[in-house]
Design a protein around this motif. Structure first.
Motif, PDB file in Angstrom:
ATOM      1  N   TRP A 427     -10.169   4.438   1.539  1.00  9.95           N
ATOM      2  CA  TRP A 427      -9.962   2.992   1.376  1.00  9.95           C
ATOM      3  C   TRP A 427     -11.204   2.365   0.757  1.00  9.95           C
ATOM      4  CZ3 TRP A 427     -10.283  -1.104   5.762  1.00  9.95           C
ATOM      5  CH2 TRP A 427      -9.634  -2.283   5.382  1.00  9.95           C
ATOM      6  N   ASP A 430     -11.416   2.835  -2.950  1.00  5.51           N
ATOM      7  CA  ASP A 430     -10.254   2.425  -3.753  1.00  5.51           C
ATOM      8  C   ASP A 430     -10.553   1.091  -4.442  1.00  5.51           C
ATOM      9  OD1 ASP A 430      -7.804   2.258  -4.926  1.00  5.51           O
ATOM     10  OD2 ASP A 430      -6.678   1.957  -3.075  1.00  5.51           O
ATOM     11  N   VAL A 431     -11.412   1.149  -5.453  1.00  6.20           N
ATOM     12  CA  VAL A 431     -11.887  -0.043  -6.154  1.00  6.20           C
ATOM     13  C   VAL A 431     -11.715   0.153  -7.652  1.00  6.20           C
ATOM     14  CG1 VAL A 431     -13.518  -0.741  -4.366  1.00  6.20           C
ATOM     15  CG2 VAL A 431     -14.248   0.877  -6.128  1.00  6.20           C
ATOM     16  N   SER A 437     -18.232   0.534  -5.070  1.00  5.44           N
ATOM     17  CA  SER A 437     -18.375   1.476  -3.957  1.00  5.44           C
ATOM     18  C   SER A 437     -19.767   2.097  -3.929  1.00  5.44           C
ATOM     19  CB  SER A 437     -17.300   2.566  -4.039  1.00  5.44           C
ATOM     20  OG  SER A 437     -17.307   3.197  -5.301  1.00  5.44           O
ATOM     21  N   THR A 539     -16.528  -2.323   4.539  1.00  5.72           N
ATOM     22  CA  THR A 539     -15.778  -2.111   3.297  1.00  5.72           C
ATOM     23  C   THR A 539     -16.455  -2.927   2.201  1.00  5.72           C
ATOM     24  OG1 THR A 539     -14.317  -4.052   3.419  1.00  5.72           O
ATOM     25  CG2 THR A 539     -13.627  -2.089   4.643  1.00  5.72           C
ATOM     26  N   THR A 542     -14.313  -7.048  -2.037  1.00  5.76           N
ATOM     27  CA  THR A 542     -13.209  -7.109  -2.991  1.00  5.76           C
ATOM     28  C   THR A 542     -13.111  -5.790  -3.743  1.00  5.76           C
ATOM     29  OG1 THR A 542     -14.622  -8.027  -4.740  1.00  5.76           O
ATOM     30  CG2 THR A 542     -13.468  -9.599  -3.317  1.00  5.76           C
ATOM     31  N   GLY A 543     -11.941  -5.525  -4.304  1.00  4.62           N
ATOM     32  CA  GLY A 543     -11.730  -4.302  -5.058  1.00  4.62           C
ATOM     33  C   GLY A 543     -12.164  -4.398  -6.501  1.00  4.62           C
ATOM     34  N   PHE A 576      -5.659  -2.326  -8.230  1.00  2.00           N
ATOM     35  CA  PHE A 576      -6.924  -2.824  -7.711  1.00  2.00           C
ATOM     36  C   PHE A 576      -6.843  -4.335  -7.507  1.00  2.00           C
ATOM     37  CE2 PHE A 576      -7.480   0.863 -10.373  1.00  2.00           C
ATOM     38  CZ  PHE A 576      -8.049   1.744  -9.469  1.00  2.00           C
ATOM     39  N   ARG A 580      -7.557  -6.504  -1.240  1.00  2.66           N
ATOM     40  CA  ARG A 580      -7.337  -5.178  -0.651  1.00  2.66           C
ATOM     41  C   ARG A 580      -8.006  -5.017   0.709  1.00  2.66           C
ATOM     42  NH1 ARG A 580      -5.374  -0.831  -2.587  1.00  2.66           N
ATOM     43  NH2 ARG A 580      -5.531  -1.444  -4.769  1.00  2.66           N
TER      44      ARG A 580
END
Length: 648
Positions: A427, A430-431, A437, A539, A542-543, A576, A580
């Protein structure tokens, strides 16, 4: 036959075997003429229902909400496990002792059942007293690093304590800053293309507030460290005498403002100068900040890009240097998303921790009012001022006492060392851009190297179900509140993307809403189990970084389904999305904060999100402060920036 599915009860699901699902969600991306035509088709009785039904079917919403047996009972608003807080009697005994002793004699106040090295706040007390105590939890203030810094120093935002020091030292006054603000805002409002930050703005009202604050400083009677601090209020939060339009052209006509919202009234008690109502995505139903009614706020780091929504104006006005802080509302990341895209701090507290009285969306189950600031310490000060739930919420939710991290103690490092950071790697990664990331991963490594914060791998099942539960919840609640005006001939006054969203939201049935609340209970169970092993979940916020504004969208808007909860532009960014990572904190009511951790290769800000256990704002604030300190790379000065303290 064969459509019916039965979910295992949540307590029987093996979290270790859950698989991450990369989603391809279908929806159109439209602007201009095609958007207007699409809205007409959506609102037609026959064709519209077919389009919406197909959209929901393609995204497996019908399968999930109507063809699946969900064994859990519905949870119609967040319900948290017992927190075992410090009991009221014990608090009453220690309160007077705490307030009587100088902070240097207060070793610490422990809330051992949930958080350590914290200072308790009195929820029913005066906001200025809470702010006074919050100020004592911060590290010592160094004037040498404040407004005395010369022009050759690396760029930094002025903090609330910088303004307070300048006022006390007679380096400037609130009235002088007010004149700079008014002149800069007039210049800003005349820029081409227009980038409106304030929807309602009265220079004379600002001068009047500033003059009163200046007199208090001259007389040595400042109300708090927030006295003379300039703040903007999102346009869906009441702030007299300004109307609350919610980003529309008409909503103030059907909902007149009679008094300040509870949070705004608390800020006034502290001496805050309220500059007006900040721009927003219409009625908060979008994540870009696009607003054809009043003009679209633009990202201070790149005016060709969005600020993020729906608190677009509040984030942009802080990132541009106009205000030290602003209030936004967060129902689907609407404080954290724009804060991340604009490179500032956005705090969403636990559902029920702050009062929603006096906001347009005061009856929803996913939304809270939260501060947007340029630093974590400023978020702490503003949060201390505005916190305080209603008596009814306290009876229903039984919150633990609010508290703040004591950042002055040597024991702060010990607390950080003990923190376990939950990370769901698939997760997390997942960008859209690997820069996101990588930057977020880098800060986790620094936390480990500097403080010993351990990252623990976790698995979160049913993330797709979570997004569906959130969109059905916020959508149904929004549609319910807006339907009387929508059906009373006001439909044509809404923007086209709002009408697109409302057409979808109004298609949700009562059984859809109940099914979403059953999913909410399942998801709460999973996260309760996860929080037995970790203190926070980390996290990216934002993606993706700030998306480009399509020129055609400025006049007529665009379908917000591309970058909100359903899909991004299928031609480029199919999987994306801006939302998310943020909806967890909304559908489950958890506290969360976005803190900037760097920039991508285009120089656009990246945010790290920290999600905490219920009522544990102190933990996420402590960790956010550590993250902020570790991001030692100098901040990049936004392309659009105004220095209100020095005036240069």
């Amino acid at each position: 036959m064969g459509k019916k599915k039965v979910m295992l009860p949540a307590h029987e699901v093996d979290l270790a075997t859950a698989k991450y699902q990369y989603e391809k969600i279908e929806a159109p991306h439209l602007t201009g003429f095609w958007l207007k035509l699409f809205v007409k088709l959506l609102e037609s009785p026959m064709i519209g229902s077919l389009i919406i039904s197909n959209l929901k079917k393609e995204n497996k919403m019908i399968e999930m909400l109507r063809n699946t047996v969900i064994p859990e009972a519905p949870m119609f608003k967040p319900e948290f496990p017992p927190q075992e807080p410090l009991n009221r009697g014990k608090w009453e005994k220690c309160r007077n002792w705490l307030y009587a002793l100088p902070i240097l004699q207060v070793k610490l106040v422990l809330l051992e059942e949930s958080e350590n090295e914290v200072v308790l706040l009195e929820e029913d007390g005066k906001p200025e007293e809470r702010v006074k105590l919050a100020l004592k939890t911060l590290p010592d203030y160094d004037p040498a690093k404040s407004c005395n810094a010369d022009s050759s120093s690396p760029f930094r935002y002025w903090k609330i304590r910088d303004y307070a020091y300048a006022y006390r030292s007679k380096l400037t006054t609130p009235s002088i800053v007010a004149e700079r603000f008014i002149a800069a805002m007039d210049e800003f409002n005349n820029k081409k293309p227009p980038t409106p930050l304030l929807i309602s703005y009265d220079p004379e009202l600002i001068r009047k507030q500033a003059a009163a604050s200046t007199r208090r400083f001259e007389e040595g009677n400042s109300l708090s460290v927030l006295d003379g601090i300039f703040m903007a209020i999102k346009d869906d939060i009441d702030c007299c005498p300004h109307p609350s339009k919610g980003g529309t052209t008409f909503f103030h006509e059907v909902r007149p403002v009679e008094e300040d919202a509870a949070s705004v009234a608390r800020l006034r008690c502290c001496g805050v100068i309220l500059v007006g109502k900040a721009n927003m995505h219409e009625l908060g139903l979008g994540t870009t900040g696009n607003n054809p009614n009043h003009g679209t706020a633009r990202n201070p780091h790149d005016p060709e890009r969005y600020t993020g929504g729906s608190s677009s104006g509040p984030a942009a006005i802080v990132a541009s240097g106009f205000c030290s802080a602003a209030l936004g509302t967060d129902g689907g990341g609407s404080v954290r998303i724009p804060s991340s895209l604009c490179g500032v701090v956005g705090l969403k507290s636990t559902y029920g921790r702050t009062s929603m009285r006096g906001s347009i969306c005061d009856s929803g189950t996913v939304e809270v009012i939260g501060p947007i600031t340029s630093s974590v310490e400023d978020a702490i000060l503003v949060y201390a001022a505005i916190l305080g739930s209603s008596a009814a919420e306290r009876i229903a939710m039984k919150p633990s006492l609010p508290c703040l991290p004591n950042l002055t103690l040597h024991g702060n490092s010990d607390v950080l060392r003990s923190l376990r950071l939950g990370k769901y790697t698939e997760w997390f990664n997942d960008v859209f851009s690997a820069d996101i990331s990588v930057k977020c991963e880098d800060i986790l490594n620094r936390l480990l190297e500097t403080y010993g914060c351990k990252t623990v791998e976790i698995v979160i099942p049913e993330l797709h179900e979570m997004r569906t539960a959130h969109i059905v919840s916020i959508g149904s609640e929004s549609a319910s509140g807006l339907s009387p005006d929508y059906e009373d001939g006001k439909r044509v006054k809404f923007t086209h993307d709002t009408r697109t969203n409302l057409a979808l939201f109004q298609s949700f049935s009562a059984s859809d809403y109940v099914a979403a609340q059953c999913l909410r209970r399942r998801l709460m169970y999973y996260h309760t189990e996860i929080f037995k092993n970790v203190d926070v979940i980390v996290t990216p916020t934002t993606g993706m970084t700030a998306p480009v504004i399509p020129p055609a969208a400025l006049k007529s808007g665009e379908t917000d389904l591309q970058v909100s909860g359903l899909v991004l532009d299928l031609r480029k960014f199919n999987e994306f999305v801006l939302m998310r990572f943020v909806v967890t904190a909304n559908i489950l009511g958890f506290p969360a904060i976005s803190v900037p951790v760097g920039y991508d290769k285009q120089g656009l800000p990246i945010g790290l999100q920290i999600i905490g256990r219920p009522w544990c704002e102190a933990t996420i604030l402590r960790l956010a402060a550590a993250v902020e300190e570790l991001c030692f790379t100098p901040k990049k000065k936004p392309l659009q920036f105004y220095d209100m303290l020095k005036g240069n």
